[in-house]
Design a protein around this motif. Structure first.
Motif, mmCIF file in Angstrom:
data_model
loop_
_atom_site.group_PDB
_atom_site.id
_atom_site.type_symbol
_atom_site.label_atom_id
_atom_site.label_comp_id
_atom_site.label_asym_id
_atom_site.label_seq_id
_atom_site.Cartn_x
_atom_site.Cartn_y
_atom_site.Cartn_z
ATOM 1 N N GLU A 1 -6.329 -5.017 3.693
ATOM 2 C CA GLU A 1 -6.880 -4.863 5.047
ATOM 3 C C GLU A 1 -8.200 -4.094 5.067
ATOM 4 O O GLU A 1 -8.962 -4.209 6.021
ATOM 5 C CB GLU A 1 -5.856 -4.177 5.959
ATOM 6 N N SER A 2 -8.489 -3.341 4.017
ATOM 7 C CA SER A 2 -9.751 -2.584 3.984
ATOM 8 C C SER A 2 -10.900 -3.392 3.402
ATOM 9 O O SER A 2 -12.034 -2.914 3.368
ATOM 10 C CB SER A 2 -9.568 -1.293 3.172
ATOM 11 N N TRP B 1 -3.072 -1.879 -6.702
ATOM 12 C CA TRP B 1 -1.908 -1.653 -5.854
ATOM 13 C C TRP B 1 -0.588 -1.430 -6.585
ATOM 14 O O TRP B 1 0.362 -0.912 -5.992
ATOM 15 C CB TRP B 1 -1.768 -2.775 -4.824
ATOM 16 N N LYS C 1 6.196 1.594 -1.658
ATOM 17 C CA LYS C 1 4.897 2.262 -1.795
ATOM 18 C C LYS C 1 3.837 1.272 -2.278
ATOM 19 O O LYS C 1 2.727 1.214 -1.739
ATOM 20 C CB LYS C 1 4.992 3.430 -2.764
ATOM 21 N N LYS D 1 -1.077 -3.636 1.253
ATOM 22 C CA LYS D 1 -1.509 -3.848 2.642
ATOM 23 C C LYS D 1 -2.808 -3.095 2.925
ATOM 24 O O LYS D 1 -3.766 -3.672 3.451
ATOM 25 C CB LYS D 1 -0.406 -3.392 3.594
ATOM 26 N N THR D 2 -2.841 -1.832 2.564
ATOM 27 C CA THR D 2 -4.023 -0.994 2.801
ATOM 28 C C THR D 2 -5.247 -1.556 2.102
ATOM 29 O O THR D 2 -6.339 -1.662 2.696
ATOM 30 C CB THR D 2 -3.761 0.455 2.355
ATOM 31 N N VAL D 3 -5.085 -1.932 0.840
ATOM 32 C CA VAL D 3 -6.228 -2.437 0.062
ATOM 33 C C VAL D 3 -6.740 -3.757 0.641
ATOM 34 O O VAL D 3 -7.945 -3.930 0.833
ATOM 35 C CB VAL D 3 -5.849 -2.597 -1.431
ATOM 36 N N ASN E 1 2.897 -1.087 0.541
ATOM 37 C CA ASN E 1 2.043 -0.414 1.519
ATOM 38 C C ASN E 1 0.626 -0.238 0.987
ATOM 39 O O ASN E 1 -0.347 -0.390 1.732
ATOM 40 C CB ASN E 1 2.648 0.933 1.931
ATOM 41 N N THR E 2 0.507 0.037 -0.307
ATOM 42 C CA THR E 2 -0.818 0.134 -0.928
ATOM 43 C C THR E 2 -1.503 -1.228 -0.905
ATOM 44 O O THR E 2 -2.695 -1.332 -0.590
ATOM 45 C CB THR E 2 -0.710 0.667 -2.367
ATOM 46 N N ILE F 1 0.818 -8.057 6.758
ATOM 47 C CA ILE F 1 -0.560 -7.756 6.387
ATOM 48 C C ILE F 1 -1.477 -8.478 7.372
ATOM 49 O O ILE F 1 -1.328 -9.685 7.594
ATOM 50 C CB ILE F 1 -0.854 -8.177 4.931
#
Length: 145
Positions: free
Chosen positions: A143-144, A29, A133, A139-141, A136-137, A9
């Protein structure tokens, strides 16, 4: 049965740790997560117990979490129990150059019911996909933000 996931991350370890360990973020997440209820002990401390409520295929599923180990910004260990299974979970946080975090999660699943003992190995693939999954969610949350 062992399930493992690793993800990098692109955020400092403190930020990842704080987000990961905040129950207000779990619905962002974790698939099907509905709510977190502290049962006993001091939140986030070894020995603390909490109830996790998930929705699975239109039904509510209750699991009980007990924190069994904690090294701030490095590792959290817990047992997540349900009437049909018990999972021992070890999540390690590694600081990579103060800007990135390696997150490694090992889950040892033990089935209690005869049905799950017989068919659990067939579920391993779907359990692994779900954990990947969710990570990965996560990480996305993070990093955003």
């Amino acid at each position: 049965m062992i399930i493992s996931s690793k993800i990098i991350i692109n955020r400092p370890v403190k930020e990842v740790w704080d987000f990961f360990n905040n129950p207000d973020n779990m619905h962002l997440w974790l698939t099907g997560f509905k709510r977190f209820e502290q049962i006993s002990g001091e939140f986030g401390k070894v020995g603390a117990k909490a109830r996790h409520i998930y929705e699975e295929r239109g039904k509510l599923l209750e699991m009980v979490e007990e924190i069994t180990g904690r090294e701030e910004y490095k590792k959290i260990s817990l047992i997540l129990s349900h009437k049909s299974m018990e999972s021992t979970i070890e999540t390690d946080f590694e600081d990579l150059n103060h800007e990135r975090t390696s997150l490694i999660c090992l889950v040892n699943v033990k089935f209690k019911s005869v049905f799950f003992k017989l068919f659990g190995k067939m579920m391993l693939g779907s359990m692994q996909k779900r954990q990947d999954k969710d990570f990965n969610t996560l990480k996305t949350v993070i990093e955003s933000r």
